[in-house]
Motif scaffolding. Structure first.
Motif, PDB file in Angstrom:
ATOM      1  N   GLU A   1       0.827  -1.213   0.000  1.00  0.00           N
ATOM      2  CA  GLU A   1       0.000   0.000   0.000  1.00  0.00           C
ATOM      3  C   GLU A   1       0.856   1.255   0.000  1.00  0.00           C
ATOM      4  OE1 GLU A   1      -3.124   0.073   2.913  1.00  0.00           O
ATOM      5  OE2 GLU A   1      -3.497  -2.084   2.657  1.00  0.00           O
ATOM      6  N   GLU A   2       2.045   1.188   0.600  1.00  0.00           N
ATOM      7  CA  GLU A   2       2.920   2.357   0.625  1.00  0.00           C
ATOM      8  C   GLU A   2       3.421   2.720  -0.773  1.00  0.00           C
ATOM      9  OE1 GLU A   2       5.248  -1.331   1.198  1.00  0.00           O
ATOM     10  OE2 GLU A   2       3.566  -0.519   2.308  1.00  0.00           O
TER      11      GLU A   2
ATOM     12  N   VAL B   1       1.694   2.168  -3.572  1.00  0.00           N
ATOM     13  CA  VAL B   1       0.527   2.764  -4.233  1.00  0.00           C
ATOM     14  C   VAL B   1       0.300   4.177  -3.709  1.00  0.00           C
ATOM     15  CG1 VAL B   1      -1.966   2.549  -4.596  1.00  0.00           C
ATOM     16  CG2 VAL B   1      -0.521   0.512  -4.656  1.00  0.00           C
ATOM     17  N   ALA B   2       0.438   4.364  -2.403  1.00  0.00           N
ATOM     18  CA  ALA B   2       0.250   5.697  -1.814  1.00  0.00           C
ATOM     19  C   ALA B   2       1.294   6.673  -2.349  1.00  0.00           C
ATOM     20  CB  ALA B   2       0.326   5.617  -0.298  1.00  0.00           C
ATOM     21  N   ALA B   3       2.520   6.213  -2.522  1.00  0.00           N
ATOM     22  CA  ALA B   3       3.572   7.085  -3.075  1.00  0.00           C
ATOM     23  C   ALA B   3       3.230   7.482  -4.506  1.00  0.00           C
ATOM     24  CB  ALA B   3       4.921   6.377  -3.027  1.00  0.00           C
TER      25      ALA B   3
ATOM     26  N   GLU C   1       0.204   7.621  -5.807  1.00  0.00           N
ATOM     27  CA  GLU C   1      -0.928   8.555  -5.739  1.00  0.00           C
ATOM     28  C   GLU C   1      -0.444   9.945  -5.329  1.00  0.00           C
ATOM     29  OE1 GLU C   1      -3.485   6.569  -2.966  1.00  0.00           O
ATOM     30  OE2 GLU C   1      -4.511   5.437  -4.536  1.00  0.00           O
ATOM     31  N   GLY C   2       0.500   9.995  -4.391  1.00  0.00           N
ATOM     32  CA  GLY C   2       1.042  11.266  -3.929  1.00  0.00           C
ATOM     33  C   GLY C   2       1.786  12.017  -5.021  1.00  0.00           C
TER      34      GLY C   2
ATOM     35  N   ARG D   1      -5.301   6.217 -11.681  1.00  0.00           N
ATOM     36  CA  ARG D   1      -5.539   4.792 -11.379  1.00  0.00           C
ATOM     37  C   ARG D   1      -4.982   3.907 -12.482  1.00  0.00           C
ATOM     38  NH1 ARG D   1     -11.559   3.610  -9.403  1.00  0.00           N
ATOM     39  NH2 ARG D   1     -10.692   1.531  -9.605  1.00  0.00           N
TER      40      ARG D   1
END
Length: 186
Positions: free
Chosen positions: A101-102, A104-106, A108-109, A114
């Motif tokens: 998840e980290e 993916v979060a990076a 997204e950031g 998507r």
């Protein structure tokens, strides 16, 4: 092999064609379904359950049930795609959901969409698990394609079945050996 070289080559070509058609179909359907359920978690349970049920139906039973609808021959044999879908769906789903998840979060950031996250982050990181599903699917479709001879689709299953019915162990062995060799090489 020496006595019936042409015959075995014809059966081999038919078997490869059948397995290739079923494998490519299963690969595309399974990959797309795996991507879909990894993005829509509520659909994961039902899709995986249906794929597992399809995988547990004996191939000869499935072919027998579909003969009244599709007839005999290659058209019905393509339903063997069902057996290749499950490893593809399961491995694609496991690979994509296994991406941290980290990461993916990076992404997204950094402003990734998507689609970009899927194509540039998740799929490349999940590729090893997906390729393992492709290996399972290929071996499955090659081996299950032998059963297609019972419905007139041809392939190396013809040699096995004919060898059994006329008590020709050499013919049975040759057909079985070629299927095993094809699966190992693939």
């Amino acid at each position: 092999y020496a006595e019936r070289k042409e015959w075995f080559l014809d059966l081999f070509a038919a078997h490869v064609g059948l397995a290739l058609t079923a494998g490519v179909s299963a690969g595309i359907i399974g990959l797309l379904l795996g991507i879909f359920i990894s993005e829509h978690k509520k659909a994961a349970g039902p899709v995986l359950t249906i794929a597992n049920i399809g995988y547990t139906i004996p191939a000869i039973s499935l072919l027998g049930m579909l003969i009244p609808v599709l007839g005999i021959g290659d058209k019905t044999a393509i339903t063997l795609t069902i057996y290749g879908i499950m490893p593809m769906v399961r491995n694609t789903y496991a690979g994509i959901t296994g991406v941290g998840e980290e990461v993916v979060a990076a992404a997204e950031g950094m402003g990734s969409t998507r689609f970009q996250i899927m194509t540039k982050i998740k799929l490349p990181l999940a590729a090893g698990v997906i390729i393992a599903g492709v290996r399972n699917m290929v071996v499955m479709t090659i081996s299950v394609s032998a059963i297609a001879s019972f419905i007139g689709a041809g392939g190396l299953g013809v040699a096995i079945y004919r060898g059994i019915t006329i008590y020709d162990s050499a013919m049975t062995f040759c057909g079985s050996f070629l299927i095993a060799l094809l699966a190992i090489v693939s």
